[in-house]
Design a protein around this motif. Structure first.
Motif, PDB file in Angstrom:
ATOM      1  N   GLU A 163      11.209 -75.321   2.617  1.00 59.00           N
ATOM      2  CA  GLU A 163      10.300 -74.311   2.084  1.00 59.00           C
ATOM      3  C   GLU A 163       8.871 -74.536   2.568  1.00 59.00           C
ATOM      4  OE1 GLU A 163       8.808 -73.118  -2.321  1.00 59.00           O
ATOM      5  OE2 GLU A 163      10.896 -72.666  -1.818  1.00 59.00           O
ATOM      6  N   GLU A 164       8.456 -75.789   2.676  1.00 53.28           N
ATOM      7  CA  GLU A 164       7.115 -76.068   3.171  1.00 53.28           C
ATOM      8  C   GLU A 164       6.956 -75.592   4.615  1.00 53.28           C
ATOM      9  OE1 GLU A 164       4.324 -77.388   1.750  1.00 53.28           O
ATOM     10  OE2 GLU A 164       5.397 -77.138  -0.145  1.00 53.28           O
ATOM     11  N   ASN A 165       8.001 -75.699   5.405  1.00 51.24           N
ATOM     12  CA  ASN A 165       7.942 -75.257   6.805  1.00 51.24           C
ATOM     13  C   ASN A 165       7.931 -73.738   6.934  1.00 51.24           C
ATOM     14  OD1 ASN A 165       7.952 -77.884   7.792  1.00 51.24           O
ATOM     15  ND2 ASN A 165      10.189 -77.982   7.883  1.00 51.24           N
ATOM     16  N   ASN A 166       8.449 -73.034   5.930  1.00 52.59           N
ATOM     17  CA  ASN A 166       8.570 -71.577   6.021  1.00 52.59           C
ATOM     18  C   ASN A 166       7.602 -70.832   5.111  1.00 52.59           C
ATOM     19  OD1 ASN A 166      10.751 -71.858   7.822  1.00 52.59           O
ATOM     20  ND2 ASN A 166      12.213 -72.029   6.138  1.00 52.59           N
ATOM     21  N   LYS A 167       6.623 -71.532   4.563  1.00 54.36           N
ATOM     22  CA  LYS A 167       5.749 -70.902   3.580  1.00 54.36           C
ATOM     23  C   LYS A 167       4.944 -69.739   4.160  1.00 54.36           C
ATOM     24  CE  LYS A 167       4.784 -73.901  -0.330  1.00 54.36           C
ATOM     25  NZ  LYS A 167       3.780 -74.752  -1.012  1.00 54.36           N
ATOM     26  N   GLU A 168       4.609 -69.820   5.433  1.00 52.31           N
ATOM     27  CA  GLU A 168       3.808 -68.759   6.033  1.00 52.31           C
ATOM     28  C   GLU A 168       4.565 -67.450   6.156  1.00 52.31           C
ATOM     29  OE1 GLU A 168       2.169 -70.061   9.684  1.00 52.31           O
ATOM     30  OE2 GLU A 168       0.894 -71.617   8.792  1.00 52.31           O
ATOM     31  N   THR A 169       5.886 -67.504   6.049  1.00 47.99           N
ATOM     32  CA  THR A 169       6.686 -66.279   6.144  1.00 47.99           C
ATOM     33  C   THR A 169       6.893 -65.621   4.785  1.00 47.99           C
ATOM     34  OG1 THR A 169       8.786 -67.486   5.901  1.00 47.99           O
ATOM     35  CG2 THR A 169       7.917 -67.234   8.129  1.00 47.99           C
ATOM     36  N   PHE A 170       6.467 -66.280   3.705  1.00 42.91           N
ATOM     37  CA  PHE A 170       6.679 -65.745   2.369  1.00 42.91           C
ATOM     38  C   PHE A 170       5.573 -64.771   1.996  1.00 42.91           C
ATOM     39  CE2 PHE A 170       8.828 -70.039   1.339  1.00 42.91           C
ATOM     40  CZ  PHE A 170       9.996 -69.609   1.943  1.00 42.91           C
ATOM     41  N   ALA A 171       5.842 -63.970   0.989  1.00 40.46           N
ATOM     42  CA  ALA A 171       4.848 -63.015   0.503  1.00 40.46           C
ATOM     43  C   ALA A 171       3.653 -63.746  -0.110  1.00 40.46           C
ATOM     44  CB  ALA A 171       5.483 -62.086  -0.532  1.00 40.46           C
ATOM     45  N   LYS A 172       2.479 -63.139  -0.029  1.00 43.22           N
ATOM     46  CA  LYS A 172       1.265 -63.794  -0.511  1.00 43.22           C
ATOM     47  C   LYS A 172       1.243 -63.944  -2.024  1.00 43.22           C
ATOM     48  CE  LYS A 172      -1.556 -62.231   3.392  1.00 43.22           C
ATOM     49  NZ  LYS A 172      -2.745 -61.465   3.809  1.00 43.22           N
ATOM     50  N   ASP A 173       1.855 -63.010  -2.745  1.00 48.43           N
ATOM     51  CA  ASP A 173       1.823 -63.077  -4.209  1.00 48.43           C
ATOM     52  C   ASP A 173       3.070 -63.751  -4.783  1.00 48.43           C
ATOM     53  OD1 ASP A 173       3.535 -61.088  -3.426  1.00 48.43           O
ATOM     54  OD2 ASP A 173       2.984 -59.701  -5.040  1.00 48.43           O
ATOM     55  N   ALA A 174       3.767 -64.566  -3.967  1.00 52.84           N
ATOM     56  CA  ALA A 174       4.967 -65.259  -4.442  1.00 52.84           C
ATOM     57  C   ALA A 174       4.705 -66.731  -4.728  1.00 52.84           C
ATOM     58  CB  ALA A 174       6.084 -65.130  -3.401  1.00 52.84           C
ATOM     59  N   VAL A 175       3.411 -67.065  -4.950  1.00 55.12           N
ATOM     60  CA  VAL A 175       3.042 -68.470  -5.141  1.00 55.12           C
ATOM     61  C   VAL A 175       3.742 -69.065  -6.345  1.00 55.12           C
ATOM     62  CG1 VAL A 175       1.111 -70.047  -5.522  1.00 55.12           C
ATOM     63  CG2 VAL A 175       0.818 -68.048  -4.060  1.00 55.12           C
TER      64      VAL A 175
END
Length: 477
Positions: A163-175
């Motif tokens: 998940e840390e490697n793919n965080k940039e692909t996630f939505a901004k408001d999904a923190v």
């Protein structure tokens, strides 16, 4: 005053944003990721469970099991149909070993349903522990819990890194959906606690159920799967399949784990070769190299055709007691297909990117729909559920499932006593409880899978439920 981990990572972000240029962005972003992961891991391990606490927990579990095994309650627990079935009763194993000692084929009757290899292992265990057979069950049961602890620990670590490697692909408001390492890395200890002090696994061990050894095989298989040890994974999967037949379908989620999590086609080939080779060797050993196939009817024939209709917590016995004989073959095919291949392909396709969850889900299906389940089977799959703390915020059936499990577990022995000993109830009462018990497990499984679907949606699209301008609908398709 110490700076909180979140403040440290935010300062790192501000510093890198201030001093980066276009050419060095990629390198600095990699450095940023490494530092942020180090901070989070350090914060998680600061609050992690100490080794002494784990040892104390295991010792407490050993004491509880040892006390119950030497008490008057051991016989009561061992005689309950929820604990002992025709396939896992230690009494039947003892009778089979006695017949072998008198040079009598134990498979000529309809008492023993263990494989010759299992009998050979039990015989050697008796030689090692002698009159202290209860120590053997305690040893294997606690070993299973420890193996599950390290299995889920490795799984959670891999999940966090991915998940840390793919965080940039996630939505901004999904923190708010991101993994929280302080909770994630503690979940393996909760798995240990759940297995050691779960009433289902506790009673299975105290009642001398051979499900203890079957659970040990599954635990080692899952441990080797998450650590990428393909050879031993195939060996123990073959051992588990030789005992119960149903785990043969686990070869698909194991293959998907090596493909999508470990990303090694070579390990897939080695695992398949190891599984097939071990299965052939087990068959040769059990048949005395092709000289005697009598055990197949008593072991796998019993599992597939369900000749013994002794009540248990499963669904088979009631249907085959009540139905007309000429419908029996039709329902045998329907029930066995339901437990093996009916859900296997669709659920594997849907959750192929989550192979560990897929393995647990298929284990759940096997436990619910197998012909002779016991509480030891249920305890094993329930003990792995705490390894998914990131899915709990999305679950909705927790209270309902917990209530159904507690009530049905409490009522089952009571209604069985009223039916068999007091003649004030009938089979419908007891089957109603077992049906409720199965429904609770189904609710738990579907809730777990649907929680994964919800989380995947939130990570990809955020809180926004509109896709291409239309309202999105979450489904398990």
């Amino acid at each position: 005053m110490k700076l909180a981990p979140l403040d440290i990572t935010s300062n790192i972000d501000n510093t890198i944003t201030k001093y980066t240029n276009v050419k060095s962005t990629k390198i600095l972003r990699t450095l940023q990721l490494f530092i942020k992961m180090s901070v989070k891991i350090r914060a998680a391990y600061t609050n992690s469970i100490s080794t002494s606490r784990i040892i104390f927990t295991c010792l407490a579990a050993v004491i509880v099991r040892y006390y119950l095994m030497l008490s008057k309650y051991q016989t009561v627990i061992a005689n309950h149909v929820e604990v002992s079935t025709p396939l896992n009763s230690w009494k039947r194993v003892s009778e089979g070993l006695y017949l072998i000692s008198k040079n009598i084929n134990p498979y000529e009757g309809d008492v023993l349903h263990e494989t010759p290899l299992s009998l050979y292992l039990y015989k050697n265990i008796l030689l090692v522990f002698q009159d202290r057979i209860h120590l053997a069950f305690i040893t294997f049961d606690v070993a299973t819990a420890i193996i599950l602890f390290f299995t889920t620990k490795k799984f959670n670590w891999d999940l966090f890194v991915e998940e840390e490697n793919n965080k940039e692909t996630f939505a901004k408001d999904a923190v708010e959906c991101f993994l929280k390492p302080e909770k994630l890395f503690k979940s393996s200890y909760y798995v240990l606690l759940t297995y050691l002090f779960n009433p289902f696994t506790l009673f299975s061990c105290v009642g001398y159920s051979t499900t203890v050894f079957y659970n040990f095989y599954l635990a080692v298989m899952m441990f080797c799967m998450v650590h990428g040890i393909s050879v031993i994974c195939g060996i123990f999967l073959a051992l588990a399949a030789s005992v119960s037949f149903y785990p043969v379908v686990l070869i698909l989620p194991v293959t998907m784990y090596f493909k999508y999590a470990i990303k090694s086609n070579f390990k897939i080939i080695i695992n398949l070769f190891s599984f097939i080779t071990t299965s052939v060797l087990i068959m040769l050993m059990c048949t005395d190299f092709g000289k005697d196939f009598s055990y197949i009817r008593n072991v796998y024939g019993c599992i597939l055709t369900v000749p013994d209709l002794q009540p248990n917590i499963g669904l088979f016995w009631y249907f085959f007691t009540e139905m007309f004989e000429h419908f029996r073959e039709l329902f045998i095919y329907a029930f066995q297909i339901n437990n093996t291949i009916l859900y296997l392909v669709p659920i594997s396709l849907r959750f192929r990117k989550h192979p560990f969850l897929l393995t647990v889900a298929i284990n759940f299906i096997i436990t619910i729909f197998k012909s002779y389940p016991s509480v030891g089977d249920v305890g094993f799959v329930l003990s792995v559920v705490p390894s998914f703390p990131h899915l709990f915020p999305f679950s909705q059936q927790g209270f309902l499932v917990g209530t159904m499990l507690i009530i049905s577990t409490s009522l089952a022995p009571i209604l069985y006593y009223l039916w068999i000993y007091c003649n004030s109830a009938n089979a419908n009462f007891y089957f109603g409880v077992t049906l409720s018990f199965a429904v609770a497990q189904i609710f738990l499984l579907t809730d777990l899978l649907f929680s994964q679907v919800k989380r995947d949606y939130m990570l990809k699209y955020g809180k926004n439920r509109k896709i291409d301008g239309e309202e999105g609908i979450l489904c398990l398709e």
